[in-house]
Design a protein around this motif. Structure first.
Motif, PDB file in Angstrom:
ATOM      1  N   TYR A 101       0.828  -1.206   0.000  1.00 51.60           N
ATOM      2  CA  TYR A 101       0.000   0.000   0.000  1.00 51.60           C
ATOM      3  C   TYR A 101       0.865   1.259   0.000  1.00 51.60           C
ATOM      4  CZ  TYR A 101      -3.495   3.410   1.500  1.00 51.60           C
ATOM      5  OH  TYR A 101      -4.312   4.515   1.589  1.00 51.60           O
ATOM      6  N   HIS A 102       1.955   1.247   0.741  1.00 49.44           N
ATOM      7  CA  HIS A 102       2.770   2.455   0.895  1.00 49.44           C
ATOM      8  C   HIS A 102       3.891   2.556  -0.131  1.00 49.44           C
ATOM      9  CE1 HIS A 102       0.859   3.801   4.564  1.00 49.44           C
ATOM     10  NE2 HIS A 102       1.052   2.630   5.131  1.00 49.44           N
ATOM     11  N   CYS A 103       4.317   1.449  -0.745  1.00 49.04           N
ATOM     12  CA  CYS A 103       5.518   1.486  -1.585  1.00 49.04           C
ATOM     13  C   CYS A 103       5.309   0.967  -3.004  1.00 49.04           C
ATOM     14  CB  CYS A 103       6.652   0.677  -0.929  1.00 49.04           C
ATOM     15  SG  CYS A 103       7.123   1.249   0.708  1.00 49.04           S
ATOM     16  N   ALA A 104       4.300   0.153  -3.245  1.00 52.65           N
ATOM     17  CA  ALA A 104       4.144  -0.478  -4.556  1.00 52.65           C
ATOM     18  C   ALA A 104       3.364   0.423  -5.502  1.00 52.65           C
ATOM     19  CB  ALA A 104       3.431  -1.828  -4.405  1.00 52.65           C
ATOM     20  N   PRO A 105       3.482   0.203  -6.805  1.00 48.32           N
ATOM     21  CA  PRO A 105       2.613   0.923  -7.750  1.00 48.32           C
ATOM     22  C   PRO A 105       1.141   0.591  -7.505  1.00 48.32           C
ATOM     23  CG  PRO A 105       4.468  -0.122  -8.880  1.00 48.32           C
ATOM     24  CD  PRO A 105       4.495  -0.617  -7.479  1.00 48.32           C
ATOM     25  N   GLU A 106       0.275   1.499  -7.898  1.00 47.74           N
ATOM     26  CA  GLU A 106      -1.149   1.327  -7.622  1.00 47.74           C
ATOM     27  C   GLU A 106      -1.711   0.065  -8.270  1.00 47.74           C
ATOM     28  OE1 GLU A 106      -3.206   4.806  -8.811  1.00 47.74           O
ATOM     29  OE2 GLU A 106      -2.321   6.090  -7.272  1.00 47.74           O
ATOM     30  N   GLY A 107      -1.187  -0.304  -9.426  1.00 52.34           N
ATOM     31  CA  GLY A 107      -1.692  -1.483 -10.109  1.00 52.34           C
ATOM     32  C   GLY A 107      -1.349  -2.789  -9.427  1.00 52.34           C
ATOM     33  N   GLU A 108      -0.402  -2.783  -8.504  1.00 53.33           N
ATOM     34  CA  GLU A 108       0.024  -4.016  -7.836  1.00 53.33           C
ATOM     35  C   GLU A 108      -0.588  -4.184  -6.453  1.00 53.33           C
ATOM     36  OE1 GLU A 108       4.169  -4.770  -7.900  1.00 53.33           O
ATOM     37  OE2 GLU A 108       4.470  -3.931  -9.896  1.00 53.33           O
ATOM     38  N   ILE A 109      -1.323  -3.199  -5.971  1.00 54.23           N
ATOM     39  CA  ILE A 109      -1.961  -3.329  -4.653  1.00 54.23           C
ATOM     40  C   ILE A 109      -3.052  -4.387  -4.684  1.00 54.23           C
ATOM     41  CG2 ILE A 109      -3.134  -2.034  -2.827  1.00 54.23           C
ATOM     42  CD1 ILE A 109      -1.884   0.482  -3.835  1.00 54.23           C
ATOM     43  N   VAL A 110      -3.548  -4.701  -5.873  1.00 52.82           N
ATOM     44  CA  VAL A 110      -4.615  -5.696  -5.989  1.00 52.82           C
ATOM     45  C   VAL A 110      -4.162  -7.071  -5.521  1.00 52.82           C
ATOM     46  CG1 VAL A 110      -4.057  -6.343  -8.367  1.00 52.82           C
ATOM     47  CG2 VAL A 110      -6.409  -6.520  -7.568  1.00 52.82           C
ATOM     48  N   HIS A 111      -2.847  -7.318  -5.461  1.00 57.52           N
ATOM     49  CA  HIS A 111      -2.354  -8.627  -5.036  1.00 57.52           C
ATOM     50  C   HIS A 111      -2.684  -8.929  -3.578  1.00 57.52           C
ATOM     51  CE1 HIS A 111      -0.504  -8.906  -8.850  1.00 57.52           C
ATOM     52  NE2 HIS A 111       0.513  -8.093  -8.611  1.00 57.52           N
ATOM     53  N   VAL A 112      -2.895  -7.917  -2.766  1.00 61.71           N
ATOM     54  CA  VAL A 112      -3.108  -8.151  -1.335  1.00 61.71           C
ATOM     55  C   VAL A 112      -4.584  -8.331  -0.997  1.00 61.71           C
ATOM     56  CG1 VAL A 112      -1.081  -6.728  -0.867  1.00 61.71           C
ATOM     57  CG2 VAL A 112      -3.336  -5.709  -0.699  1.00 61.71           C
ATOM     58  N   VAL A 113      -5.475  -8.157  -1.962  1.00 63.75           N
ATOM     59  CA  VAL A 113      -6.911  -8.153  -1.667  1.00 63.75           C
ATOM     60  C   VAL A 113      -7.371  -9.519  -1.171  1.00 63.75           C
ATOM     61  CG1 VAL A 113      -9.201  -7.876  -2.672  1.00 63.75           C
ATOM     62  CG2 VAL A 113      -7.383  -6.266  -3.259  1.00 63.75           C
ATOM     63  N   LYS A 114      -7.046 -10.576  -1.911  1.00 64.46           N
ATOM     64  CA  LYS A 114      -7.522 -11.909  -1.538  1.00 64.46           C
ATOM     65  C   LYS A 114      -6.936 -12.354  -0.200  1.00 64.46           C
ATOM     66  CE  LYS A 114      -8.466 -13.618  -6.199  1.00 64.46           C
ATOM     67  NZ  LYS A 114      -8.178 -14.670  -7.207  1.00 64.46           N
ATOM     68  N   ALA A 115      -5.706 -11.972   0.070  1.00 66.77           N
ATOM     69  CA  ALA A 115      -5.102 -12.339   1.353  1.00 66.77           C
ATOM     70  C   ALA A 115      -5.826 -11.666   2.513  1.00 66.77           C
ATOM     71  CB  ALA A 115      -3.617 -11.970   1.356  1.00 66.77           C
ATOM     72  N   LEU A 116      -6.211 -10.399   2.329  1.00 69.85           N
ATOM     73  CA  LEU A 116      -6.943  -9.706   3.391  1.00 69.85           C
ATOM     74  C   LEU A 116      -8.354 -10.265   3.558  1.00 69.85           C
ATOM     75  CD1 LEU A 116      -5.852  -6.010   2.690  1.00 69.85           C
ATOM     76  CD2 LEU A 116      -5.014  -7.540   4.468  1.00 69.85           C
ATOM     77  N   ILE A 117      -8.976 -10.644   2.456  1.00 72.59           N
ATOM     78  CA  ILE A 117     -10.312 -11.260   2.552  1.00 72.59           C
ATOM     79  C   ILE A 117     -10.221 -12.587   3.312  1.00 72.59           C
ATOM     80  CG2 ILE A 117     -12.228 -12.209   1.227  1.00 72.59           C
ATOM     81  CD1 ILE A 117     -12.071  -9.191   1.132  1.00 72.59           C
ATOM     82  N   ARG A 118      -9.128 -13.311   3.105  1.00 65.13           N
ATOM     83  CA  ARG A 118      -8.949 -14.582   3.820  1.00 65.13           C
ATOM     84  C   ARG A 118      -8.843 -14.369   5.320  1.00 65.13           C
ATOM     85  NH1 ARG A 118      -4.195 -17.049   5.340  1.00 65.13           N
ATOM     86  NH2 ARG A 118      -2.997 -15.561   4.091  1.00 65.13           N
ATOM     87  N   LEU A 119      -8.257 -13.256   5.734  1.00 59.48           N
ATOM     88  CA  LEU A 119      -8.098 -12.988   7.164  1.00 59.48           C
ATOM     89  C   LEU A 119      -9.418 -12.636   7.851  1.00 59.48           C
ATOM     90  CD1 LEU A 119      -4.781 -10.925   7.285  1.00 59.48           C
ATOM     91  CD2 LEU A 119      -5.116 -13.363   7.669  1.00 59.48           C
ATOM     92  N   LEU A 120     -10.444 -12.328   7.079  1.00 59.09           N
ATOM     93  CA  LEU A 120     -11.733 -11.998   7.688  1.00 59.09           C
ATOM     94  C   LEU A 120     -12.379 -13.201   8.370  1.00 59.09           C
ATOM     95  CD1 LEU A 120     -13.330  -9.670   4.990  1.00 59.09           C
ATOM     96  CD2 LEU A 120     -12.146  -9.033   7.089  1.00 59.09           C
ATOM     97  N   LYS A 121     -11.865 -14.393   8.095  1.00 54.40           N
ATOM     98  CA  LYS A 121     -12.378 -15.596   8.738  1.00 54.40           C
ATOM     99  C   LYS A 121     -11.614 -15.930  10.020  1.00 54.40           C
ATOM    100  CE  LYS A 121     -13.717 -17.485   4.248  1.00 54.40           C
ATOM    101  NZ  LYS A 121     -13.569 -18.612   3.286  1.00 54.40           N
ATOM    102  N   SER A 122     -10.752 -15.038  10.456  1.00 56.63           N
ATOM    103  CA  SER A 122      -9.965 -15.280  11.663  1.00 56.63           C
ATOM    104  C   SER A 122     -10.767 -14.875  12.897  1.00 56.63           C
ATOM    105  CB  SER A 122      -8.650 -14.491  11.582  1.00 56.63           C
ATOM    106  OG  SER A 122      -7.932 -14.816  10.416  1.00 56.63           O
ATOM    107  N   LYS A 123     -10.067 -14.751  14.013  1.00 58.55           N
ATOM    108  CA  LYS A 123     -10.714 -14.366  15.261  1.00 58.55           C
ATOM    109  C   LYS A 123     -11.217 -12.926  15.181  1.00 58.55           C
ATOM    110  CE  LYS A 123      -7.804 -17.439  18.034  1.00 58.55           C
ATOM    111  NZ  LYS A 123      -6.840 -17.519  19.157  1.00 58.55           N
TER     112      LYS A 123
END
Length: 727
Positions: A246-268
């Motif tokens: 989010y802070h260092c990558a080009p805007e077009g590459e931030i999409v790579h973190v979306v699925k990982a963050l969605i996966r964390l929504l099933k955590s505690k």
């Protein structure tokens, strides 16, 4: 032997248990802990790495100024320990010593520099933690280790990965140019150029994950090294990688973190709140980032209030013309929730959607007007507030809506909602001139029982109605001012004196402010800005405590701003000046020199050709001789093997026939003695291994003592063979 080993293990476990006890109570009972310092110093020399590490941990936990030199000496010795676990413990002890005596900072920086050069992954994370707490601004210590840290970040332990990625994020912001700025500049140059690309190529460029040619190679190395960590089982590691992109990558590459963050929504739930907070900030800046995962943010019945509010904020952020109909149907069910806070927030979200998407403004206004007639005071009050803000933003006729809202003054009990209705009547008093005196008459009766915020709006309405038409309220306004004159709140008393001086001056002493009364009270107001409360949170680093609190926490260090011009990139280049590297270079140079024979002063081209042919002939002869020698040696070895087999058979026969004569035994023994010793041939692998063992040391004049026997054992067969050939 088994009992001795068991006793040794029992002793080591007991010593570790004592050390753990001292770590717990050393700070509370310092006098007793000082008596055991000599024991800790002995433990630092123990052959067991666990005991050495435990001794250093306990020694660094004794916070007594007197033992600072002892702690410093122990840390310096442990940094050079052969065990990486002990070196890791030394890295943990550095911040403890620095907090006890900050004057030792210069010496500890040298120790940290040595730890940062450690190639063991077990030590890397702890070394970076010590660097962050001791000298986070010393970027020069990271230059030489940057690429190595990027290469090994995937092999470091999980909490070490968090520290390393956090440090590398700050390093990237300090050493690299903003990739989005470079991409924008490149895009403008491409548009201004005469050679335009095909439409298909432009489409692929727009859908690409980011322009590789505008990103610094070292920054690209960092992003590629950290991207696999999005699959980590540790949610903290995933969050660190997300904030890096989010802070260092080009805007077009931030999409790579979306699925990982969605996966964390099933955590505690605790993890879920942190992740949703960061997603809310990201969605406020990049609306289309989470649009495809809209249903993942629908509120569940089991969600707590804080999770519901965050999901509602995200849904409002990602609302577009394409999905607004689905969201409004979802909001329709949220409004009637038993959670009053969540229901009020839903009404506010509907107002934001109406303000941002003009196509649904009328639909949202109609829905909010229907909510006014509900029995829930919280929903009604929030609906009035939102309608008031929307009316300020619209240019259509508002008289019908205002008349309908004034009827709610008898039923609505929320102070902010009552104040909003009075403000609307006063703001548009010129459009409803007959309605204002009637509303003012009703509010004058209950003035003493109203809240302070409602009393202030009654005074404002009285002043505006007096300016528009004071004939119908000649006695009503002085009555309201008289009640405000003796109110307990000084703000209300001050407002009453100001209005009296401006609007009701004495005939003998006219006020010079009377001609400015309309500018004071009837001036136009700017429309409100309905925006997300997370809009400005990206100024804090994602995942930090300051970002969660939306304020600077103690110890927080803001991220550096990208430099306008990239610093020198050669500082990250590591030059290998070791003796082994120099030896390899000298060998290669000497080999190349021997391949190219130098030409003499009197030599000609023909001579050189003849010499070359002669050298080739001699080389071929040498090869043939070598092959003949090898075949001869192989035949010798075979004959030696046959002779050894014959000897074994003779010995077996002599053992079986015990009754044979002594003369025959002596003759057989003489024959065995007269046989020449077998020739031993050193295999090529043995020679190569011996040579490699002799040359694989950094110091040319020092050979470790423990490797000498193995080298001699490998070389001795070859030396025996040479001795036989000489004889």
């Amino acid at each position: 032997g088994i009992n001795a080993e068991y006793g040794k293990q029992w002793y080591q476990r007991r010593v570790r248990g004592v050390y753990m006890y001292l770590v717990r109570y050393a700070e509370e009972q310092q006098d007793l802990a000082l008596l055991s310092i000599s024991t800790f110093q002995k433990g630092l020399k123990d052959p067991n790495q666990l005991i050495r590490a435990s001794a250093l941990r306990v020694l660094s936990s004794i916070r007594v100024q007197m033992i600072v030199p002892i702690m410093m000496l122990a840390i310096k010795d442990s940094v050079s320990d052969l065990s990486p676990y002990v070196r890791k413990t030394a890295a943990h002890a550095i911040p403890k010593l620095f907090s006890l005596d900050p004057d030792q900072g210069e010496q500890l920086i040298d120790v940290v520099e040595k730890l940062l050069q450690d190639k063991t992954t077990l030590v890397a994370g702890s070394a970076v933690m010590a660097f962050e707490q001791l000298c986070p601004t010393r970027i020069d210590l990271i230059h030489k280790n940057y690429r190595r840290l990027c290469a090994i970040v995937a092999d470091i332990d999980e909490w070490g990965q968090c520290a390393v990625i956090n440090m590398l994020t700050r390093y990237a912001r300090n050493q690299f140019v903003d990739p989005n700025k470079k991409a924008a500049e490149k895009g403008s140059d491409d548009e201004s150029s005469e050679d335009s690309e095909d439409s298909d190529e432009n489409f692929m460029n727009s859908m690409s994950t980011g322009p590789l040619d505008v990103v610094d190679p070292d920054l690209r190395l960092l992003l590629q090294a950290c991207r696999p960590l999005l699959q980590s089982r540790n949610s903290a590691v995933v969050m660190q990688v997300a904030q890096l992109f989010y802070h260092c990558a080009p805007e077009g590459e931030i999409v790579h973190v979306v699925k990982a963050l969605i996966r964390l929504l099933k955590s505690k739930r605790e993890t879920q709140v942190i992740v949703l907070t960061n997603i809310t900030t990201m969605s406020a800046k990049y609306r289309k980032l989470f649009e495809m995962h809209m249903k993942s943010f629908f509120v569940n019945a089991s969600d707590p209030t804080n999770v519901r509010l965050l999901k509602l904020e995200i849904l409002t952020n990602i609302a577009t013309e394409a999905n607004i109909s689905v969201l409004l149907r979802e909001f329709q069910t949220y409004v009637y929730s038993s959670d009053k806070e969540f229901a009020a927030a839903t009404v506010h979200a509907i107002g934001r959607c109406a303000a941002e998407i003009s196509e649904v403004t009328d639909v949202c206004m109609h829905g909010l007007m229907n909510l006014i007639s509900t029995k829930d005071d919280t929903v009604v009050g929030e609906s009035v507030i939102v309608i008031k803000k929307l009316l300020q933003m619209q240019a259509s006729d508002k008289s019908s809506i205002i008349k309908r809202m004034t009827r709610l003054l008898t039923t609505v009990t929320v102070p902010l909602a009552r104040a909003s209705i009075l403000w609307l009547v006063g703001e548009y008093v010129e459009k409803v001139p007959k309605l204002a005196p009637d509303v003012l008459r009703k509010m004058a009766k209950s003035f003493a029982d109203e809240e302070d915020i409602v009393k202030l709006q009654i005074l404002n309405l009285a002043a505006k109605a007096w300016i528009v038409n004071n004939k119908k309220i000649t006695l009503l306004v002085p009555y309201i001012l008289a009640q405000a004159k003796y109110d307990l709140n000084y703000d209300i008393r001050d407002r009453e004196r100001f209005i009296r001086k401006v609007l009701c001056p004495n005939a003998e002493n006219p006020s010079p402010l009377e001609k400015y009364a309309k500018k004071f009270f009837m001036n136009s107001k700017p429309p409100p800005n309905l925006r997300s409360t997370f809009k400005n949170r990206d100024e804090y680093q994602l995942g930090s405590l300051s970002h969660m609190l939306n304020s600077n926490a103690i110890g927080y260090q803001s991220l550096p701003v990208f430099p306008e011009v990239a610093p020198d990139t050669t500082v990250r280049t590591v030059v290998d000046n070791s003796w082994a590297a120099q030896t390899r270079e000298s060998r290669s140079s000497s080999a190349s020199a021997t391949n190219h024979k130098t030409k003499g002063f009197y030599s000609s081209e023909g001579d050189t050709d003849e010499d070359d042919s002669e050298e080739e002939d001699s080389d071929s002869d040498d090869e043939e001789s070598d092959s003949e020698e090898e075949s001869d040696e192989e035949s010798d070895v075979e004959s030696d093997e046959e002779s050894s087999e014959e000897e074994e058979s003779d010995e077996e026969e002599s053992d079986e026939d015990e009754d044979e004569s002594s003369d025959e035994e002596s003759s057989s023994d003489e024959e065995i003695v007269k046989k020449p010793p077998p020739k031993v041939k050193a295999p090529k692998k043995v020679k190569a291994a011996a040579t490699a063992t002799l040359l694989d040391f950094d110091e040319p004049s020092v050979i470790p003592a423990d490797t000498v026997p193995s080298v001699l054992s490998q070389v001795s067969p070859w030396t025996n063979c040479l001795g036989t050939l000489v004889q």
